[in-house]
Design an enzyme around this catalytic site. Sequence first.
Site, PDB file in Angstrom:
ATOM      1  N   SER A   1      24.432   9.153 -34.159  1.00 18.38           N
ATOM      2  CA  SER A   1      23.355   8.204 -34.441  1.00 18.38           C
ATOM      3  C   SER A   1      22.730   7.635 -33.164  1.00 18.38           C
ATOM      4  CB  SER A   1      23.891   7.098 -35.349  1.00 18.38           C
ATOM      5  OG  SER A   1      22.840   6.407 -35.979  1.00 18.38           O
TER       6      SER A   1
ATOM      7  N   ASP B   1      22.561  11.743 -40.625  1.00 18.71           N
ATOM      8  CA  ASP B   1      23.339  10.968 -39.666  1.00 18.71           C
ATOM      9  C   ASP B   1      24.837  11.032 -39.983  1.00 18.71           C
ATOM     10  OD1 ASP B   1      24.472   8.834 -38.162  1.00 18.71           O
ATOM     11  OD2 ASP B   1      22.555   7.776 -38.181  1.00 18.71           O
TER      12      ASP B   1
END
Length: 592
Positions: free
Chosen positions: A92, A434
């Site tokens: 991320s 993610d």
Amino acid sequence: MSCAESPKSQHKRSGVYFATGLQEEEKGAVHKRSFKVLEGLKKLNIQADQAPVIAVLGSGGGLRAHIACLGMLSAMKELGLLDAVTYLAGVSGSTWALSSFYTKNGNMQGMEEELKHRYEKNEWHFDESLDKAIQASRRENYSLTDFWAYLVVSRQTRELHDSNLSGFKKQVEEGVLPYPIFAAIDDDLQDDWREKKVQNSWFEFTPHHAGYPALRAYVPITEFGSRFENGKLVRPEPERDLTFLRGLWGSALADIKEDKAFIMDYFKDMHEKLKKKYLHRGGAKTVTYSNAEQMDVDEMFLDLLMAYAIDQDDPSIKDKLCVMQQALGPETGEFGKEMAEIIQNWNEISPEKKEQFLDYLLDYLKKPQEPITYSLRSIGNWIGDLFYDALTFVRKTGMCLWEWQWGTVYNFLYKHGNIADETMCNREFLHLVDAGLAINTPYPLILTPVREAHLILSFDFSAGDPFETIRVTADYCHQHKIPFPEVSEDQLKELAKSPKSCYILRGETGPVVMHFPLFNKDNCGDDIETWRKKYKTMKLSDSYTPSMVTDLLRVSKENVQKNKEKIVNEMREVTGHYLQRTTPCALSKIHH
């Protein structure tokens, strides 16, 4: 490409390949890096004949993680610690920092001033980012990841990268920089992850390849996103740029409800910006139709599409269609009859039929029709195809919002004969998102046996429980019999109340883990909660000030600076034991 082919032939060919060990390109890069690691250790007064594998991990946390990870890298480099690192891996927000680090060839000089300047000047070019998003919407595989990448991540980081991940090859192949690994997970396997923590969920990107480590199935990074069938490349696509990948890697800043509300508000705000960009240059042009007042068909249709994208059940949509029908007049022939029928039954027809009609209407407006050729051609001559591309962008984004579709790419394992798992080879498309939705740090990619990590420095940039990543990783490793230090739930809960800047976890086998919570009592005193609130994950970059950037960099750097001696000692320890630690000291305990 068959499994029997030699590693050296693999990276020279197109298509899917399987690696039973460390891939040839990565193996070569790590070997070259080992000489740099030995030099780095020597500068730290650590003598070694063979280089241990030391990995640095960065967690997610949006813009907070991006800036804090840059601070950590800066401190690691300044103190000579980064020279002893073999792998850099991120999830991320940390992937944004790592990709920036490699884009700048690992040069951290002037990084702090550059960051402060970005947020002081509020530098972000909406038009350029919007153009990129509209270009992406021409792709068959457009999803919310494209919207997020070009219009959200680029705004948060103040960066829009045209470069590619493959552009990092030279740096890592020569061993100049650690080998980078960027994490994602397969969104279609989320249920399997929650129920069984399946290893297949994890997907990785490097400058050489993209693929599933658990399946040992990969494609060259230059072919990621291209269409494959039975392991063969059937339709090449240009390599996706770094901005798109940053959107894919960093697509989960909050829970689904909060993300959806954020995107919807952002999308609504774009309505007037689209009008200004495409319809109000030099004054709006209007056309008189036979049975209607003066009006702009282009603006009318944009309003209609925006309304539908935001709320498919908006009662005003039917009214907008009626006005548009009047504007087009009675000369539309069969299309007009079909449009009248659709409008009459609008509230009863299915969402699929509504979407088909809107696409049909868009296609109809693209082509001048007699006898209203003047009106539509005047629009075409004025703004050309750009406006219709913008309308397509609005339509596709709206569809993706309602279907909540992220990370759509072609499945390179589609119909692959060597994959027994039907879930993996029957899907024409993958949906990659993610990895923070699974574990907010890339442990599963570093803990693969082929990478043989001896020491892991894990920097946790989250604003919540600073030990959640340790807890979930320990559970994952326990389920899959992967060596990882055991942890006590009661101990973690107690430590989370007042975390320190560094903890050391050891086990009988497997790597030593050093865990660094971002906000802790060593650098924040008794104000940890204040810091967490100040740097919330969903905090927009527009509200960041140069002083906030400076403060965040400072606390991140301090976590490295204050623990340099501990880091060097652990580097010395694993170097001494290298492949096998014969003294299992302090088993199942956390030291700080």
